[in-house]
Design an enzyme around this catalytic site. Structure first.
Site, PDB file in Angstrom:
ATOM      1  N   GLN A  30       0.810  -1.097   0.099  1.00  0.00           N
ATOM      2  CA  GLN A  30       0.407   0.162   0.284  1.00  0.00           C
ATOM      3  C   GLN A  30       1.073   1.203   0.037  1.00  0.00           C
ATOM      4  O   GLN A  30       1.545   2.177   0.952  1.00  0.00           O
ATOM      5  CB  GLN A  30      -0.884  -0.558   0.832  1.00  0.00           C
ATOM      6  CG  GLN A  30      -1.644  -1.136   1.742  1.00  0.00           C
ATOM      7  CD  GLN A  30      -2.800  -1.201   0.615  1.00  0.00           C
ATOM      8  OE1 GLN A  30      -4.001  -0.856   0.595  1.00  0.00           O
ATOM      9  NE2 GLN A  30      -2.846  -2.027  -1.081  1.00  0.00           N
ATOM     10  N   ALA A  82     -11.634   2.952   4.968  1.00  0.00           N
ATOM     11  CA  ALA A  82      -9.982   2.009   4.230  1.00  0.00           C
ATOM     12  C   ALA A  82      -9.437   2.748   3.543  1.00  0.00           C
ATOM     13  O   ALA A  82      -9.950   3.936   2.834  1.00  0.00           O
ATOM     14  CB  ALA A  82     -11.058   0.617   3.419  1.00  0.00           C
ATOM     15  N   HIS A  83      -8.568   2.102   2.612  1.00  0.00           N
ATOM     16  CA  HIS A  83      -7.745   2.180   1.872  1.00  0.00           C
ATOM     17  C   HIS A  83      -8.626   3.307   0.094  1.00  0.00           C
ATOM     18  O   HIS A  83      -9.620   2.713  -0.149  1.00  0.00           O
ATOM     19  CB  HIS A  83      -7.317   1.607   1.051  1.00  0.00           C
ATOM     20  CG  HIS A  83      -7.751   0.268   0.727  1.00  0.00           C
ATOM     21  ND1 HIS A  83      -6.116  -0.209  -0.263  1.00  0.00           N
ATOM     22  CD2 HIS A  83      -8.609  -0.157   0.111  1.00  0.00           C
ATOM     23  CE1 HIS A  83      -7.379  -1.779  -0.862  1.00  0.00           C
ATOM     24  NE2 HIS A  83      -8.458  -0.610  -0.947  1.00  0.00           N
ATOM     25  N   ASN A  84      -8.028   4.448  -0.291  1.00  0.00           N
ATOM     26  CA  ASN A  84      -8.015   5.169  -1.334  1.00  0.00           C
ATOM     27  C   ASN A  84      -9.466   5.825  -0.878  1.00  0.00           C
ATOM     28  O   ASN A  84     -10.725   6.065  -1.828  1.00  0.00           O
ATOM     29  CB  ASN A  84      -8.412   4.457  -2.438  1.00  0.00           C
ATOM     30  CG  ASN A  84      -6.974   4.190  -2.982  1.00  0.00           C
ATOM     31  OD1 ASN A  84      -6.086   3.336  -2.737  1.00  0.00           O
ATOM     32  ND2 ASN A  84      -6.402   4.468  -3.789  1.00  0.00           N
ATOM     33  N   ARG A  93      -4.198   4.231   4.500  1.00  0.00           N
ATOM     34  CA  ARG A  93      -3.479   4.463   3.520  1.00  0.00           C
ATOM     35  C   ARG A  93      -4.363   3.755   2.199  1.00  0.00           C
ATOM     36  O   ARG A  93      -4.901   2.496   2.166  1.00  0.00           O
ATOM     37  CB  ARG A  93      -2.162   4.193   3.402  1.00  0.00           C
ATOM     38  CG  ARG A  93      -1.753   3.076   3.383  1.00  0.00           C
ATOM     39  CD  ARG A  93       0.332   2.826   4.129  1.00  0.00           C
ATOM     40  NE  ARG A  93       0.994   3.657   3.481  1.00  0.00           N
ATOM     41  CZ  ARG A  93       1.028   5.093   4.339  1.00  0.00           C
ATOM     42  NH1 ARG A  93       1.529   4.351   5.541  1.00  0.00           N
ATOM     43  NH2 ARG A  93       1.611   6.191   3.925  1.00  0.00           N
TER      44      ARG A  93
END
Length: 346
Positions: A197, A238-240, A217
């Site tokens: 990530q 969560a990511h993004n 991240r």
């Protein structure tokens, strides 16, 4: 302890003063429990009975409640907002840190403003930038290349991973983790392969992040939290994910990867929001709702079922299991009625 006269508070709030402006207050309290030297508020008419009995030195109220107020009053448009502003002035919350504790570990490459405060056993890694007035509580970890802008307050045992960026005046509560890896894996014939990530987390100005909340991240790009976003305790981002300015999320809600949440959204507790969807501005989602597709029109959305008696729940559950049969029977009846009308010429 801060002390303010009612005249000073009226000027600060743009309020209309009724009573002695020289009266001093030093704390806030509820209508029911307030005593002399304290200020309270009434924002809901159902609590008017407590207004008539209050022992507070002053009350923040709307104009229509003045006739029921036995003490000094500050007339405001929104008593709850006014209460928040007064509570900020009278806040007695201690600092998260005081000075640079000798046990703090600071890399020589870190840039730390002289006014920043680091508590016991804080770890500040390589190339970190910490702005003016920042307070970082005991046992917190600041990862390589992270930056924390002016006047942020980081409570004890917060983990801020590498390259995470916090805007000005943010508050991060104990146990929060910003910048841990997102849940990114590929499956090769049953074997999970980790996807590094390589993005980060960017948090805007004036945000508050609750205790034990986690913000992952980005996998490639970044996870983006806008200005004046508030996240309750135990929220998972969560990511993004992208969250627009002035939105808020209540406790135990989870937002899956790459979802975009607009500005001025209010999301209740224990909601589950699937990944890769967009929620437009000014959406309200009530608690325990499950969001599985995009929301393109502002409004209030719900799906969580409130609790009922166990007997009623069992009856409804049994009926739910018969839903397909009931549907088929209803369709057959509709077809029979249509055929009957055709025969009779209706």
């Amino acid at each position: 302890m801060s002390v303010y006269t009612l005249q000073t508070l009226a000027e600060h709030l743009g309020a209309q003063l009724h009573g002695d402006g020289a009266v001093e207050v030093s704390a806030v309290a509820t209508l029911e429990d307030a005593q002399s030297g304290q200020i309270t508020f009434l924002s809901n008419a159902k609590y008017r009975k407590f207004l008539q009995q209050t022992k507070a030195s002053a009350v923040l109220i709307k104009a229509e409640e003045l006739e029921f107020c036995p003490v000094a009053a500050l007339i405001v448009k929104d008593p709850y907002v006014a209460f928040a502003k007064v509570a900020q002035l009278l806040d007695t919350t201690p600092a998260a840190a005081d000075g640079i504790h000798p046990t703090a570990i600071v890399d020589s490459s870190a840039q730390i403003d002289p006014t920043a405060q680091l508590g016991p056993y804080v770890v500040v890694s390589k190339d970190v930038v910490i702005g003016a007035g920042v307070q970082i509580g005991a046992g917190s970890f600041i990862g390589e290349g992270a930056s924390i802008a002016a006047d942020c307050k980081i409570w004890p045992k917060v983990s801020i991973y590498h390259r995470v960026r916090l805007g000005q005046r943010c508050i991060v509560h104990s146990g929060a983790v910003l910048g841990a890896d997102g849940f990114g894996f590929a499956n090769e014939r049953g074997q999970w392969l980790k996807i590094p990530q390589v993005g980060t987390v960017i948090v805007g100005d004036d945000c508050e992040i609750g205790a034990n909340t986690t913000i992952d991240r980005g996998a490639i790009g970044d996870t983006l939290i806008g200005n004046n976003v508030i996240l309750d305790n135990q929220v998972q981002i969560a990511h993004n994910v992208q969250i627009g300015d002035h939105s808020c999320i209540a406790g135990c809600t989870v937002v899956a990867g790459s979802t975009k949440i607009g500005k001025y959204c209010v999301i209740g507790g224990a909601c589950a929001i699937t990944g890769h969807i967009e929620i437009c501005d000014a959406v309200q989602i009530t608690g325990m709702s499950m969001i599985t597709k995009a929301i393109t029109e502002k409004g209030i959305y719900s799906s969580g079922m409130p609790a009922t008696t166990n007997l009623e729940w069992r009856k409804n559950n049994a009926r739910y299991r018969q839903l397909e049969q009931i549907y088929q029977r209803l369709r057959d009846v509709e077809q029979e009625l249509a055929q009957s009308r055709n025969v009779t010429g209706e």
